[in-house]
Design an enzyme around this catalytic site. Sequence first.
Site, PDB file in Angstrom:
ATOM      1  N   CYS A 172       0.975  -1.317   0.065  1.00  0.00           N
ATOM      2  CA  CYS A 172       0.104   0.091  -0.005  1.00  0.00           C
ATOM      3  C   CYS A 172       0.878   1.295  -0.033  1.00  0.00           C
ATOM      4  CB  CYS A 172      -0.874   0.084   1.323  1.00  0.00           C
ATOM      5  SG  CYS A 172      -1.678  -1.666   1.695  1.00  0.00           S
ATOM      6  N   HIS A 176       0.593   4.891  -1.699  1.00  0.00           N
ATOM      7  CA  HIS A 176       0.052   5.802  -1.128  1.00  0.00           C
ATOM      8  C   HIS A 176       0.626   6.615  -0.240  1.00  0.00           C
ATOM      9  CE1 HIS A 176      -3.656   4.455  -2.672  1.00  0.00           C
ATOM     10  NE2 HIS A 176      -3.356   3.393  -2.671  1.00  0.00           N
ATOM     11  N   ARG A 213     -13.112  -1.222  -0.540  1.00  0.00           N
ATOM     12  CA  ARG A 213     -11.960  -0.395  -1.188  1.00  0.00           C
ATOM     13  C   ARG A 213     -10.574  -1.085  -1.245  1.00  0.00           C
ATOM     14  NH1 ARG A 213      -9.334   1.133  -4.054  1.00  0.00           N
ATOM     15  NH2 ARG A 213      -8.540   3.163  -4.676  1.00  0.00           N
ATOM     16  N   CYS A 217      -7.992  -2.694  -4.128  1.00  0.00           N
ATOM     17  CA  CYS A 217      -6.478  -2.395  -4.243  1.00  0.00           C
ATOM     18  C   CYS A 217      -5.791  -3.863  -4.133  1.00  0.00           C
ATOM     19  CB  CYS A 217      -5.876  -1.668  -3.167  1.00  0.00           C
ATOM     20  SG  CYS A 217      -6.054   0.296  -3.519  1.00  0.00           S
TER      21      CYS A 217
END
Lengths: 256, 152
Positions: A172, A176, A213, A217
């Site tokens: 992640c 991000h 969500r 991903c």
Amino acid sequence: MRKLSVALGLATVFLASLAMAQAGKDQRRSGYQDMGPTLQKMQDDDTANPAMLYVQAGEALWTQKAGAADKSCADCHSAGSMKGVAARYPAIPPGGDRPVDLEGRINLCRTEHQKAAPFGAESEQMLDLSAYVALQSRGMPIAPPNDPRLAAFRMHGGQLFKGREGQLNLSCANCHDDNAGKKLGGATIPQAHPTGYPIYRLEWQALGSLKRRLRNCMIGMRAEPFDEDSEDYIDLELYLMDRARGMTMDAPAVRP
Amino acid sequence: MRIALFLAAVFAAAVALTALGVSAQESLRSYVIVGDAIPDSLTGEAGDAARGRAIVANRSVGLCLLCHRAPIPEERFQGDLAPDLAGAGARWSEGQLRLRLVDASRLNADTIMPPYYRLDHLQRVARNFAGKPILTARQIEDVVAYLASLKE
């Protein structure tokens, strides 16, 4: 000449303090700040925000009696009493030994107090009710509880956030943390702050949870998503809420 | 006695796991790294640049344009979080391009570039992709040929 050097000196001090103020400024941006003005307007206008239809359904559910106890949410909780609740979950429920998210808390109320069957994950009712509850935290800062028992779960969530996974071997954090603001395909990579869940995502044409969500991903990374009831989701959410501590809740949000 | 049995069980399990690992590995062609390159074609043949271009342009095959820009004007919505592929063939040799596709983590452990031809040290790979590299050896060679042709 002296005047010039004084002026230069002052200018330097001014620029340095400006730079310091910039550096000290909160660099975090919500998904709301990353979207265009059209979508922001859609979210801000309750008559245009599609998530508000779910909120209305949730408001009706709130007063509907359910289960063997024949009780509604409103029978225990006064109107407006959910203010700030969505801004602090996940939390450890009384008597519990691990955190639950807002949906988990709603289902605890169903099974323990209403003596009713829990709502399914991503079920219409769960989305409706969580949207209704989340709206009551709109405008409030994200404020995770200062419960030392949460630390270990949060740390595990952080490990999940930073760990590589999937055939594409991404974390992640790769997107991000390290590449937020840049373009992945045509889309701006958000910093992934969960300020607005449940969100109405245009790509889904529906309201959806943070779990959905996260699953998106993982599928994108070609990773096997966590099981629907996996505690990993909660730990990840704990980490994300802590990372977004103090940011403003804008649920139920619209996102592209 | 009990310890010996335990050790034997551990040994058997290790052998079984190794066998599994080897069989997964065997679907990959072996290659030799020289410096920062894999000089030889994975297939023993030269790739096809036109096929390579199509792989790069395809968002569910090569996935390249999610992160990279490339001189493929008909594809809009190209990413910008990795180097522009224009001029890749002027900056790198075919062998250097090949290693960067096969397993860029050999050059930079922290790279975001996915390992396109590696099966080990991956976590939670989705069932439908398990045991498969992102691209086949032939596809790697096609992409190498395309990238090598991007001289400016």
